[in-house]
Design an enzyme around this catalytic site. Structure first.
Site, PDB file in Angstrom:
ATOM      1  N   PRO A 187      48.926  16.710  18.422  1.00 20.81           N
ATOM      2  CG  PRO A 187      48.953  15.810  20.518  1.00 20.81           C
ATOM      3  CD  PRO A 187      48.126  16.555  19.555  1.00 20.81           C
ATOM      4  CD  GLU A 188      51.149  16.924  12.389  1.00 27.20           C
ATOM      5  OE1 GLU A 188      52.040  16.565  11.605  1.00 27.20           O
ATOM      6  OE2 GLU A 188      50.365  17.850  12.148  1.00 27.20           O
TER       7      GLU A 188
ATOM      8  CG  HIS B 251      37.948  18.601  29.064  1.00 31.25           C
ATOM      9  ND1 HIS B 251      36.699  18.045  28.850  1.00 31.25           N
ATOM     10  CD2 HIS B 251      37.845  19.900  28.713  1.00 31.25           C
ATOM     11  CE1 HIS B 251      35.891  18.993  28.382  1.00 31.25           C
ATOM     12  NE2 HIS B 251      36.553  20.121  28.305  1.00 31.25           N
TER      13      HIS B 251
ATOM     14  NE  ARG C  31      38.157  18.026  18.455  1.00 28.01           N
ATOM     15  CZ  ARG C  31      38.578  18.258  17.218  1.00 28.01           C
ATOM     16  NH1 ARG C  31      39.683  18.928  17.014  1.00 28.01           N
ATOM     17  NH2 ARG C  31      37.901  17.816  16.195  1.00 28.01           N
TER      18      ARG C  31
END
Length: 280
Positions: free
Chosen positions: A2-3, A94, A113
DNA sequence: CTCCTGTCCTGCCGGC
DNA sequence: TGCCGGCAGGACAGGA
């Protein structure tokens, strides 16, 4: 990750779903992501009302009724899922943090991650928090301009790609939108910062703003499994001009005439996509 | 100081 | 089919 546009979209989704809601339960399912969760995190949150949502760079700020603000970063793979009051939810792999609200809705932070971060700060000291202390201007804000960018670049010996990735120069761009902005500005990613002219700085600022605004308008790009904060798969299949398009013909060069191909190179260990014909 | 490399972590894809 | 290497949207420490 996500930017900026994706983080903005997630933040707006959260604003819609949880602003004004009281947190009644915090299920913190592990002790750390990239860094440890704040001490006594669930206790600090439980019972607090969500007062305000905002974004700075790629951070989401959740201001609570108390004097605390939760600072979230999605890292590379972080996602926020918002589950409505009448929806059932089964915990998935997750899922690291689940907030339950007084209307029986939930917010889930999922991050495969675990490069994401959750921090806590005193709201009145937020500006001096280490996450924000060294950030450059918001690219869509009033403090970002051709003059500001030109001044930041003029003594730098590194390349423009790396400089735009540097959150101290401008805050919120990442690998995708840097590639896209350089393409639209017609600037080669390997250009040394000090050689960028004032006129090129103007183009770059404009390109950055356009690219980000369009992506935000499209609800944040849909890249692979990126989901909107409301839990629905993104509707817009945002088409990048150069990112992940190595070997294709770029939109500025009619291929039959110019035989233009988008190239992929590596800069500082990250992939860069650009058109050698359209970017000088 | 600046700049660059390596690292954290899991999942996925392509090649053999 | 399965295994393995390489790569992925970020940020930061540490070395040159």
């Amino acid at each position: 990750m996500p930017e900026l546009p994706e983080v903005e979209t997630v933040m707006r989704g959260m604003e819609h779903a949880i602003k004004g809601r009281a947190i009644i339960n915090v299920d913190q399912r592990r002790k750390n992501l990239r860094i440890p969760f704040p001490a006594n995190f669930p206790v600090v949150l439980e019972g607090q009302k969500v007062q305000q949502l905002s974004r700075r760079a790629k951070y989401i700020l959740v201001q609570l009724d108390s004097d605390k603000t939760v600072i979230m970063h999605l890292g590379m793979s972080g996602r926020v899922l918002l589950v409505g009051p009448d929806q059932k939810y089964e915990i998935q792999k997750h899922d690291h943090l689940i907030l339950s609200f007084d209307d029986d809705s939930k917010m889930i932070f999922n991050d495969a991650r675990r490069f994401g971060m959750v921090m806590l700060a005193n709201t009145n000291e937020i500006e001096s928090h280490k996450a924000f202390a060294n950030l450059g201007p918001e690219p869509l804000g009033n403090h970002f301009s051709a003059d500001v960018l030109f001044a930041a670049l003029k003594n730098k010996k590194t390349n423009i790609k790396n400089a735009l990735m540097d959150q101290r120069i401008v805050a919120g761009l990442g690998n995708i939108y840097v590639c896209e902005s350089l393409f639209y500005a017609g600037i080669h990613p390997e250009r040394i910062c000090a050689t960028i002219t004032k006129a090129e700085s103007e183009k770059l600022v404009q390109a950055i703003r356009d690219v980000l605004n369009k992506a935000i308008a499209a609800g944040g790009s849909t890249l692979k499994d990126y989901r909107h904060a409301d839990g629905e798969l993104g509707y817009f299949q945002h088409q990048f001009a150069v990112y992940d398009r190595a070997g294709e013909t770029c939109s500025k060069c009619p291929g039959a005439i110019n035989k233009c191909c988008i190239e992929k190179i590596t800069q500082s260990g990250r992939s860069t996509y650009f058109c050698p014909q359209a970017q000088k």
